[in-house]
Design an enzyme around this catalytic site. Structure first.
Site: not given
Length: 330
Positions: A227, A108
């Site tokens: 949900e 990185h």
């Protein structure tokens, strides 16, 4: 478009006579070190004694040593500790061994791009960044596959940096899938933006907002959890395999219509403007300075945020429901 390299473009012989020191035996360090060793390369481990990662390295057949000793012995030093620790480790244990002919490697670009680590001009600096966690990098390698990697050359004192970086990527198994050429700037800024605006920050905020909206409207927390969080995996898996268009073909027409008509009402022009502000903060180095500063006081603010977020009602509901799901237990 990024240039892509494959197995045919990389030669492990470019690293055959090199000693590679992997500094940090966390998830990424372990995966990379084991793959490189299994590819026939000479790998040593820099890991402080007494920690759990030290014992893991021993169990995996390495003989870990302090980072400074590993750096002294190595030709190629791969710094794979957490971003906020790297500058101090470099200054205290690695810097004195960064002599001409040595190579410093990252997965990185944070510390190089933002100038927190400034190696001498006579060493090579490059990055090979697998696009997946170390455990996945390891698993794909063992199965004869590979995880795509990014490659970037920041400093090429030897004239051999790209050849050696591609050999390293091949040692990880990355060139089986493709190695995409980039820069430290591009990798760092896109990575931080993706984490903050979409993958971690954006997604977690959206999940909690949806959960809170349903619960506040009187719906059962369990229904809200299913949900707004649980079923997200189903959608993400399809997007991962087939893209957004493929996902829309796999859901119901009702869901597809709701996607087209309601999604833009959630991610509005105001949301996009805030995303641009986040990207600007990253590009100007504001986020990097803020993050480094957040680690200077014992991480009190960061740890307080973590503690507060862990108390969100969705976490209690989730722990209880996941406890009933034997198929997702480790």
């Amino acid at each position: 478009m990024a240039k892509i390299y494959y197995d045919k473009d990389a030669d492990l012989n470019n690293l055959k006579n090199k000693t590679i020191a992997v500094i940090g035996y966390g998830i990424q360090g372990r995966g990379q070190a084991m793959n490189l060793r299994d590819s026939g390369l000479n790998v040593i481990i820099g890991q402080r004694q007494g920690g759990v990662n030290y014992q893991k390295a021993v169990d995996d057949g390495f003989q870990p040593m302090d980072a400074d000793k590993a750096a002294q012995k190595a030709d190629i030093i791969v710094l794979l500790t957490q971003d906020h620790l790297q500058a101090d480790i470099y200054k205290d244990q690695l810097q004195k061994y960064m002599k001409a002919g040595k190579t410093l490697v990252f997965s990185h670009g944070f510390n190089i791009h933002f100038g927190l680590i400034k190696p001498p001009a006579d060493v090579d600096i490059w990055m090979v960044a697998p696009k997946g966690p170390g455990s996945f990098v390891r698993r794909q390698y063992v199965e004869g596959k590979g995880v795509p990697c990014l490659v970037a050359i920041h400093q090429d004192a030897s004239g051999r940096a790209l050849k050696e970086a591609l050999a390293y990527a091949k040692g990880l198994g990355g060139s089986r899938a493709g190695v995409f050429e980039t820069t430290f700037k591009e990798e760092t800024e896109t990575d931080l933006f993706g984490e903050q605006a979409v993958l971690c920050g954006g997604t977690s905020a959206l999940i909690k907002a949806g959960f809170d909206t349903l619960v506040e409207a009187g719906y059962a927390p369990e229904m809200a959890y299913f949900e707004c969080l649980h079923e997200l995996k189903l959608i993400v898996d399809i997007i991962y395999e087939e893209g957004i268009a493929g996902m829309r073909k796999r859901v119901s027409d009702t869901a597809e219509y709701g996607d087209y008509t309601r999604g833009p009402r959630v991610v509005t022009d105001k949301t996009r403007e805030e995303m641009k502000k986040i990207l600007t903060e990253i590009q100007k180095g504001d986020f990097a300075r803020e993050w480094i500063l957040a680690n200077k006081d014992g991480r009190k603010g960061f740890l307080k945020m973590r503690e507060d977020e862990d108390k969100h009602p969705i976490e209690d509901v989730g722990r209880r429901l996941r406890g009933m799901m034997s198929w997702i237990q480790k």
